[in-house]
Design an enzyme around this catalytic site. Sequence first.
Site, PDB file in Angstrom:
ATOM      1  CB  ALA A  29      -0.937  -0.010   1.200  1.00 13.97           C
ATOM      2  NE  ARG A 122       3.642  -8.289   1.779  1.00  9.91           N
ATOM      3  CZ  ARG A 122       4.732  -7.662   2.187  1.00  9.91           C
ATOM      4  NH1 ARG A 122       5.918  -8.219   2.004  1.00  9.91           N
ATOM      5  NH2 ARG A 122       4.652  -6.487   2.779  1.00  9.91           N
ATOM      6  CE1 TYR A 235      -1.536 -17.151  -5.420  1.00 12.21           C
ATOM      7  CE2 TYR A 235      -3.569 -17.775  -4.299  1.00 12.21           C
ATOM      8  CZ  TYR A 235      -2.429 -16.983  -4.371  1.00 12.21           C
ATOM      9  OH  TYR A 235      -2.181 -16.046  -3.399  1.00 12.21           O
ATOM     10  CG  ASP A 312      -3.179  -4.983   5.873  1.00 10.47           C
ATOM     11  OD1 ASP A 312      -4.045  -4.862   4.985  1.00 10.47           O
ATOM     12  OD2 ASP A 312      -2.544  -6.036   6.066  1.00 10.47           O
TER      13      ASP A 312
HETATM   14  C1  LIG Z   1       6.416  -9.497   5.879  1.00  9.75           C
HETATM   15  C2  LIG Z   1       5.021  -9.589   5.323  1.00  9.75           C
HETATM   16  C3  LIG Z   1       4.613 -10.737   4.677  1.00  9.75           C
HETATM   17  C4  LIG Z   1       3.307 -10.849   4.190  1.00  9.75           C
HETATM   18  N1  LIG Z   1       2.951 -11.983   3.560  1.00  9.75           N
HETATM   19  C5  LIG Z   1       1.732 -12.083   3.016  1.00  9.75           C
HETATM   20  C6  LIG Z   1       1.368 -13.233   2.300  1.00  9.75           C
HETATM   21  O1  LIG Z   1       2.147 -14.154   2.179  1.00  9.75           O
HETATM   22  N2  LIG Z   1       0.115 -13.300   1.757  1.00  9.75           N
HETATM   23  C7  LIG Z   1      -0.771 -12.279   1.914  1.00  9.75           C
HETATM   24  O2  LIG Z   1      -1.888 -12.362   1.396  1.00  9.75           O
HETATM   25  N3  LIG Z   1      -0.454 -11.167   2.587  1.00  9.75           N
HETATM   26  C8  LIG Z   1       0.777 -11.050   3.138  1.00  9.75           C
HETATM   27  N4  LIG Z   1       1.103  -9.937   3.816  1.00  9.75           N
HETATM   28  C9  LIG Z   1       0.068  -8.906   3.996  1.00  9.75           C
HETATM   29  C10 LIG Z   1      -0.202  -8.125   2.779  1.00  9.75           C
HETATM   30  O3  LIG Z   1       1.010  -7.712   2.199  1.00  9.75           O
HETATM   31  C11 LIG Z   1      -1.015  -6.942   3.235  1.00  9.75           C
HETATM   32  O4  LIG Z   1      -2.207  -7.377   3.838  1.00  9.75           O
HETATM   33  C12 LIG Z   1      -1.443  -6.066   2.103  1.00  9.75           C
HETATM   34  O5  LIG Z   1      -0.573  -6.104   1.041  1.00  9.75           O
HETATM   35  C13 LIG Z   1      -1.611  -4.649   2.614  1.00  9.75           C
HETATM   36  O6  LIG Z   1      -0.340  -4.046   2.625  1.00  9.75           O
HETATM   37  P1  LIG Z   1       0.103  -2.856   3.533  1.00  9.75           P
HETATM   38  O7  LIG Z   1       1.153  -2.165   2.742  1.00  9.75           O
HETATM   39  O8  LIG Z   1      -1.035  -2.077   4.024  1.00  9.75           O
HETATM   40  O9  LIG Z   1       0.737  -3.526   4.823  1.00  9.75           O
HETATM   41  P2  LIG Z   1       2.023  -4.449   4.956  1.00  9.75           P
HETATM   42  O10 LIG Z   1       2.220  -5.277   3.759  1.00  9.75           O
HETATM   43  O11 LIG Z   1       1.891  -5.101   6.262  1.00  9.75           O
HETATM   44  O12 LIG Z   1       3.237  -3.403   5.004  1.00  9.75           O
HETATM   45  C14 LIG Z   1       3.489  -2.548   6.115  1.00  9.75           C
HETATM   46  C15 LIG Z   1       4.926  -2.073   6.058  1.00  9.75           C
HETATM   47  O13 LIG Z   1       5.113  -1.144   7.133  1.00  9.75           O
HETATM   48  C16 LIG Z   1       6.344  -1.394   7.763  1.00  9.75           C
HETATM   49  N5  LIG Z   1       6.234  -0.892   9.147  1.00  9.75           N
HETATM   50  C17 LIG Z   1       5.546  -1.425  10.177  1.00  9.75           C
HETATM   51  N6  LIG Z   1       5.649  -0.654  11.272  1.00  9.75           N
HETATM   52  C18 LIG Z   1       6.417   0.415  10.915  1.00  9.75           C
HETATM   53  C19 LIG Z   1       6.868   1.582  11.619  1.00  9.75           C
HETATM   54  N7  LIG Z   1       6.543   1.814  12.905  1.00  9.75           N
HETATM   55  N8  LIG Z   1       7.625   2.473  10.937  1.00  9.75           N
HETATM   56  C20 LIG Z   1       7.974   2.261   9.636  1.00  9.75           C
HETATM   57  N9  LIG Z   1       7.581   1.163   8.923  1.00  9.75           N
HETATM   58  C21 LIG Z   1       6.796   0.267   9.568  1.00  9.75           C
HETATM   59  C22 LIG Z   1       6.513  -2.910   7.648  1.00  9.75           C
HETATM   60  O14 LIG Z   1       7.883  -3.269   7.737  1.00  9.75           O
HETATM   61  C23 LIG Z   1       5.924  -3.193   6.270  1.00  9.75           C
HETATM   62  O15 LIG Z   1       6.915  -3.117   5.263  1.00  9.75           O
HETATM   63  C24 LIG Z   1       2.391  -9.768   4.342  1.00  9.75           C
HETATM   64  C25 LIG Z   1       2.803  -8.597   4.985  1.00  9.75           C
HETATM   65  C26 LIG Z   1       4.108  -8.483   5.464  1.00  9.75           C
HETATM   66  C27 LIG Z   1       4.574  -7.213   6.143  1.00  9.75           C
END
Ligand SMILES: Cc1cc2nc3c(=O)[nH]c(=O)nc-3n(C[C@H](O)[C@H](O)[C@H](O)COP(=O)(O)OP(=O)(O)OC[C@H]3O[C@@H](n4cnc5c(N)ncnc54)[C@H](O)[C@@H]3O)c2cc1C
Length: 417
Positions: A29, A122, A235, A312
């Site tokens: 995101a 991912r 898949y 998220d």
């Molecule tokens: C390591 C990991 C593995 C995943 N594996 C899967 C999977 O196999 N299958 C699946 O469906 N979904 C997986 N997900 C979840 C999926 O990526 C997310 O639900 C979705 O893509 C939404 O992404 P997001 O960017 O909102 O959150 P996320 O993908 O969780 O990314 C959040 C980012 O914020 C960073 N972060 C956290 N706290 C802080 C802070 N205090 N300061 C700075 N940075 C911070 C984290 O390191 C991470 O890179 C995973 C997420 C992560 C982090």
Amino acid sequence: MPEDREPNAAEAASVNIAPHVLIAGAGIAGLTAALFLAKSGWRITICDREPTLAEVGAGLQLAPNATRLLQEIGIVDDLDDIAVEPNALKVWRGLNGEQMASAPMGKKAHERFGAPFLVTHRADLQNALIKRVNTHPDITLRLGLRLVDIRESEASIAGLFEVDDGPEIRIEADLLVGADGLWSRARTLAGLPAPPRYSGKTAWRTIIPREEAPVFAREADVNLWMGPDAHLVHYPVCGGRDINVVAIIEDDWRDEGWSAPGNPDVLASRFRSWCNKARDLVGAAESWKRWALVDRAPESRWSRARMTLLGDAAHPMMPFLAQGASQGIEDAAVLSTLLRKVHREGFPLATALRQYDTVRIPRSARVQKAARQQGQIYHFDGIKASLRDTALRMLPGDTLMQRFAWIYEHNALGPDV
Ligand SMILES: Cc1cc2nc3c(=O)[nH]c(=O)nc-3n(C[C@H](O)[C@H](O)[C@H](O)COP(=O)(O)OP(=O)(O)OC[C@H]3O[C@@H](n4cnc5c(N)ncnc54)[C@H](O)[C@@H]3O)c2cc1C
């Protein structure tokens, strides 16, 4: 404390400098938001707490509501050789291996929803986004910076970041976007109270090299196996070289990570009454990672003053509609459309953020709710399972996808914003 001083919005406007957004979190995101916001004329600093964005995670499904947006920033082309466009969604009865339904995906779904369904790893998607971010002149990616606090004034907001071996770093911006995932620090700093809701389910995931997977699992399809208190999804990913398998079981184990090891014998025992094919698939993996499935109730706002959330951090959801990443991508597109108006048309930031909440909260909340319900349906037992299965056998394949047309045909860059 070292300060990375940026001109604030008023100073920027006076010398015609683009306004500055600070994004905490370089997941799917946050990175997507960086690319969209750069298109809207903002300068971006994006920080992640991890010192390297390692290849973690497993499969992600990208529905047309997300790929239509990723096309706008060139990412679908970048995934050309890596992502797979599945031919069908196949639904199986876990106990006896009966195929109960098959819904066309591939070309047919692409035409129907105006963009492709893709399945990918991912890490592949994250790498494609990082490549674009690293070469964009208006985006700075900084790793090893953990958001811990904020300082706000009327004219600007500063993020305070912890680093492993140095003093705290302060980065000032016109807007701070919390994209720091499920356990978001930004969310706490924004004063949002909804506590995590453990679902009583855990996801176990593994990647099996194609040639080691059972033959039936090598097809370019998304497969869903349903049974009492458990389901399986598999898949191909990585251009078809690997098979992504996720098993969801009822389980009260709680942990905050994505990568706790899972004992294959424990998982195999949960599927011992299932048909041979399902057991072969579960048994084909040497190791599993598991995570506890958690969401939060929707909030009435995400934004305040010079801060907002996306992905998220804003709306963690159950994975049963495979919309977690896709909803974060929608957030990014909507936020950038509104912030373009702030930069180019003098639209007030407060109004833009209010509108962002108004557009995004109801939609993501509807998806969150539908995803929770879907999880219950997948794990039905007894009479409820029989009724579900009868309905599935009678349903024309097209109708299966049509039930979620409200998700897939949505265009977040459309006239709502
Ligand atoms: C390591 C990991 C593995 C995943 N594996 C899967 C999977 O196999 N299958 C699946 O469906 N979904 C997986 N997900 C979840 C999926 O990526 C997310 O639900 C979705 O893509 C939404 O992404 P997001 O960017 O909102 O959150 P996320 O993908 O969780 O990314 C959040 C980012 O914020 C960073 N972060 C956290 N706290 C802080 C802070 N205090 N300061 C700075 N940075 C911070 C984290 O390191 C991470 O890179 C995973 C997420 C992560 C982090």
